[in-house]
Motif scaffolding. Structure first.
Motif, PDB file in Angstrom:
ATOM      1  N   VAL A 197       0.851  -1.190   0.000  1.00  0.00           N
ATOM      2  CA  VAL A 197       0.000   0.000   0.000  1.00  0.00           C
ATOM      3  C   VAL A 197       0.889   1.243   0.000  1.00  0.00           C
ATOM      4  N   LEU A 198       0.701   2.061  -1.020  1.00  0.00           N
ATOM      5  CA  LEU A 198       1.492   3.279  -1.181  1.00  0.00           C
ATOM      6  C   LEU A 198       0.745   4.520  -0.717  1.00  0.00           C
ATOM      7  N   HIS A 199      -0.580   4.432  -0.637  1.00  0.00           N
ATOM      8  CA  HIS A 199      -1.395   5.607  -0.318  1.00  0.00           C
ATOM      9  C   HIS A 199      -2.308   5.280   0.855  1.00  0.00           C
ATOM     10  N   ASP A 200      -1.808   5.517   2.053  1.00  0.00           N
ATOM     11  CA  ASP A 200      -2.553   5.233   3.276  1.00  0.00           C
ATOM     12  C   ASP A 200      -2.223   6.333   4.273  1.00  0.00           C
ATOM     13  N   HIS A 201      -3.228   7.122   4.649  1.00  0.00           N
ATOM     14  CA  HIS A 201      -3.017   8.245   5.557  1.00  0.00           C
ATOM     15  C   HIS A 201      -3.001   7.771   7.010  1.00  0.00           C
ATOM     16  N   LEU A 202      -1.937   8.122   7.717  1.00  0.00           N
ATOM     17  CA  LEU A 202      -1.814   7.717   9.115  1.00  0.00           C
ATOM     18  C   LEU A 202      -2.975   8.239   9.949  1.00  0.00           C
ATOM     19  N   ASP A 203      -3.399   9.472   9.700  1.00  0.00           N
ATOM     20  CA  ASP A 203      -4.490  10.066  10.474  1.00  0.00           C
ATOM     21  C   ASP A 203      -5.860   9.641   9.954  1.00  0.00           C
ATOM     22  N   GLY A 204      -5.881   8.736   8.985  1.00  0.00           N
ATOM     23  CA  GLY A 204      -7.147   8.217   8.469  1.00  0.00           C
ATOM     24  C   GLY A 204      -7.306   6.736   8.717  1.00  0.00           C
ATOM     25  N   GLY A 248      -2.174  -8.712   5.769  1.00  0.00           N
ATOM     26  CA  GLY A 248      -1.324  -9.253   4.724  1.00  0.00           C
ATOM     27  C   GLY A 248      -0.447  -8.247   4.018  1.00  0.00           C
ATOM     28  N   VAL A 249      -0.406  -7.017   4.506  1.00  0.00           N
ATOM     29  CA  VAL A 249       0.441  -5.994   3.885  1.00  0.00           C
ATOM     30  C   VAL A 249       1.896  -6.254   4.279  1.00  0.00           C
ATOM     31  N   VAL A 250       2.782  -6.263   3.284  1.00  0.00           N
ATOM     32  CA  VAL A 250       4.202  -6.514   3.551  1.00  0.00           C
ATOM     33  C   VAL A 250       5.050  -5.255   3.356  1.00  0.00           C
ATOM     34  N   TYR A 251       4.483  -4.257   2.710  1.00  0.00           N
ATOM     35  CA  TYR A 251       5.172  -2.970   2.573  1.00  0.00           C
ATOM     36  C   TYR A 251       4.125  -1.874   2.595  1.00  0.00           C
ATOM     37  N   ALA A 252       4.379  -0.821   3.385  1.00  0.00           N
ATOM     38  CA  ALA A 252       3.415   0.272   3.496  1.00  0.00           C
ATOM     39  C   ALA A 252       4.140   1.601   3.642  1.00  0.00           C
ATOM     40  N   GLU A 253       3.639   2.591   2.925  1.00  0.00           N
ATOM     41  CA  GLU A 253       4.081   3.966   3.115  1.00  0.00           C
ATOM     42  C   GLU A 253       2.963   4.735   3.796  1.00  0.00           C
ATOM     43  N   GLN A 254       3.252   5.264   4.970  1.00  0.00           N
ATOM     44  CA  GLN A 254       2.278   6.003   5.759  1.00  0.00           C
ATOM     45  C   GLN A 254       2.515   7.497   5.560  1.00  0.00           C
ATOM     46  N   ARG A 255       1.511   8.198   5.066  1.00  0.00           N
ATOM     47  CA  ARG A 255       1.660   9.634   4.840  1.00  0.00           C
ATOM     48  C   ARG A 255       0.867  10.411   5.874  1.00  0.00           C
ATOM     49  N   TRP A 256       1.409  11.557   6.249  1.00  0.00           N
ATOM     50  CA  TRP A 256       0.756  12.382   7.271  1.00  0.00           C
ATOM     51  C   TRP A 256       1.424  13.750   7.272  1.00  0.00           C
ATOM     52  N   ALA A 257       0.760  14.736   7.855  1.00  0.00           N
ATOM     53  CA  ALA A 257       1.230  16.122   7.819  1.00  0.00           C
ATOM     54  C   ALA A 257       1.674  16.578   9.211  1.00  0.00           C
ATOM     55  N   PRO A 258       2.965  16.596   9.487  1.00  0.00           N
ATOM     56  CA  PRO A 258       3.434  17.009  10.822  1.00  0.00           C
ATOM     57  C   PRO A 258       2.940  18.383  11.242  1.00  0.00           C
ATOM     58  N   GLU A 259       2.718  19.277  10.284  1.00  0.00           N
ATOM     59  CA  GLU A 259       2.285  20.632  10.636  1.00  0.00           C
ATOM     60  C   GLU A 259       0.931  20.655  11.345  1.00  0.00           C
ATOM     61  N   GLN A 260       0.178  19.567  11.257  1.00  0.00           N
ATOM     62  CA  GLN A 260      -1.131  19.510  11.902  1.00  0.00           C
ATOM     63  C   GLN A 260      -1.075  18.936  13.327  1.00  0.00           C
ATOM     64  N   HIS A 261       0.124  18.685  13.831  1.00  0.00           N
ATOM     65  CA  HIS A 261       0.256  17.975  15.110  1.00  0.00           C
ATOM     66  C   HIS A 261       1.142  18.725  16.102  1.00  0.00           C
ATOM     67  N   LEU A 262       1.018  20.048  16.101  1.00  0.00           N
ATOM     68  CA  LEU A 262       1.901  20.880  16.917  1.00  0.00           C
ATOM     69  C   LEU A 262       1.164  21.642  18.016  1.00  0.00           C
ATOM     70  N   ARG A 263      -0.093  21.339  18.243  1.00  0.00           N
ATOM     71  CA  ARG A 263      -0.912  22.140  19.163  1.00  0.00           C
ATOM     72  C   ARG A 263      -0.475  22.042  20.612  1.00  0.00           C
ATOM     73  N   GLU A 264       0.141  20.933  20.979  1.00  0.00           N
ATOM     74  CA  GLU A 264       0.542  20.732  22.377  1.00  0.00           C
ATOM     75  C   GLU A 264       2.041  20.900  22.571  1.00  0.00           C
ATOM     76  N   GLY A 265       2.684  21.602  21.665  1.00  0.00           N
ATOM     77  CA  GLY A 265       4.080  21.957  21.870  1.00  0.00           C
ATOM     78  C   GLY A 265       5.114  21.120  21.158  1.00  0.00           C
ATOM     79  N   LEU A 266       4.705  20.115  20.405  1.00  0.00           N
ATOM     80  CA  LEU A 266       5.667  19.343  19.636  1.00  0.00           C
ATOM     81  C   LEU A 266       6.281  20.216  18.541  1.00  0.00           C
ATOM     82  N   SER A 267       7.548  19.966  18.238  1.00  0.00           N
ATOM     83  CA  SER A 267       8.150  20.576  17.057  1.00  0.00           C
ATOM     84  C   SER A 267       7.917  19.649  15.876  1.00  0.00           C
ATOM     85  N   LEU A 268       8.143  20.154  14.682  1.00  0.00           N
ATOM     86  CA  LEU A 268       8.017  19.297  13.496  1.00  0.00           C
ATOM     87  C   LEU A 268       8.942  18.089  13.606  1.00  0.00           C
TER      88      LEU A 268
END
Length: 386
Positions: A26-33, A107-127
């Motif tokens: 799977v090449l197109h799988d959103h981590l936040d989805g 049964g997935v043997v290879y996966a690319e997880q895509r996600w946007a770090p810029e959306q996860h900074l509300r509690e003080g995390l850096s990119l």
């Protein structure tokens, strides 16, 4: 009953049980989805966040029904809830680890997880903090899956939101982390219409100069011009969705209606469609998601089958497993039962996806030779002996 011939084995419709055992990429799988509903509920309780439902099945149903609107902007609204509970390093690590385990169990043997770090900074995390947390989660998930006898290789694609103005910064983040924390490439996502890839040309130029591959969401909520923009300004090696490439083709209505390979010669390709096919630009197609957002009326009538038959570099993907109530096995089963795909079709698109992965060639070869070919051979032998 005697043994079936190899041709008979290939023609027999694969069962859901067989499909689950097929090695998948799977090449197109959103981590936040792809969060587990129970995890969303637990994380929300920890931070006092209000959800549409605190019942596991009720929340699962809510996500699918809310996403099943025929509108991409409405579909994207469902992410407000998942992103809200993914604002700490611990939450990001947990979600990434569980995602790997869920994919491996399918049964997935290879996966690319895509996600946007810029959306996860509300509690003080850096990119950087966010990228490292997801990397730790992916690694932990891989180790746990391997211990359970389900080896899987995972990587992360760092995504910039196309309606925001941080793409240069996110591109720099991607370049700085290439080869570290399982980062291998870049993506832009979000509302497509009105936010072309060319708005982010400087980010794509920087990535290109640094030899970092990019995939671009295009041809989902906007048409052929968006795909062309992704190819030119975005220098896309892969297209996220790309389903509307058929708008640059003639004669497709009759061919799709007749569902006859003999009529493929009647299809004409415009310049964009021809480039995508002839240059083997990989298409990250997501049938169920496209039906939800109005890109297709059904899996049966989804252009993926036509594109496959025309020789496009087609791959099958989940997009957002939570919002679509889906998995790779479910997507493949729908293609088998609704669009008459065969086992050979499923295995072919799996290999297409494996060779289109953004990992180095030698690593792709290892995935194919160690994780795909042995399982594929065993499945064929079992079918022939059945």
């Amino acid at each position: 009953m005697g043994r079936m011939t190899l041709s008979e084995t290939s023609r027999r419709t694969p069962s859901l049980e067989e499909i689950i055992e097929i090695p998948k990429v799977v090449l197109h799988d959103h981590l936040d989805g792809g969060l587990r509903p129970e995890t969303i509920i637990e994380l929300a309780a920890q931070i006092g966040y209000t959800l549409p439902s605190t019942d596991v099945e009720g929340l699962r149903t809510w996500f699918v029904e809310a996403a099943d609107s025929g509108s991409l902007p409405r579909y994207l609204e469902t992410f407000d809830h998942t992103i809200a509970v993914m604002q700490t390093a611990e939450a990001l690590e947990r979600v990434a680890r569980e995602s790997v385990l869920d994919l491996a169990a399918d049964g997935v043997v290879y996966a690319e997880q895509r996600w946007a770090p810029e959306q996860h900074l509300r509690e003080g995390l850096s990119l950087q903090d966010a990228v490292e947390a997801v990397g730790r989660g992916l690694e932990a998930g891989e180790q746990e899956a391997a211990a359970a006898g389900r080896p899987i290789v995972t990587r992360q694609l760092v995504t910039a939101m196309r309606h925001a103005d941080r793409s240069d910064e996110i591109a720099a983040l991607t370049i700085a982390n290439r080869g570290k924390h399982r980062v291998i490439g870049f993506d832009i996502a979000g509302a497509e219409l009105g936010f072309p890839a060319s708005n982010h040309a400087s980010a794509f130029d920087a990535l290109h100069r640094a030899y970092v591959p990019a995939t671009v969401h295009a041809g989902e909520a906007d048409g052929v011009s968006s795909i062309a923009d992704a190819l030119h300004a975005g220098r896309a090696l892969r297209l996220g969705h790309g389903v509307r490439v058929i708008e640059d083709m003639t004669g497709v209505e009759d061919v799709m209606a007749k569902r006859s390979k003999a009529d493929l010669r009647d299809v004409g390709l415009g310049p964009v469609a021809a480039w995508v096919r002839d240059r083997r630009v990989t298409m990250e197609l997501c049938p169920s998601s496209n039906v939800q957002t109005g890109g297709a009326t059904s899996v049966r009538d989804h252009p993926i089958t036509l594109l496959k038959n025309l020789g496009f570099a087609v791959t099958v993907n989940t997009d957002n497993r939570l919002m679509s109530g889906t998995s790779m096995s479910r997507e493949m089963h729908l293609l088998v039962t609704e669009a008459d795909w065969s086992l050979d079709d499923l295995l072919a698109v799996t290999l297409t996806a494996a060779w289109a992965a953004f990992i180095p060639l030698d690593e792709r070869q290892e995935v194919v030779e160690n994780l795909i070919v042995p399982r594929t051979t065993a499945i064929r032998e079992e079918r022939q002996n059945a």
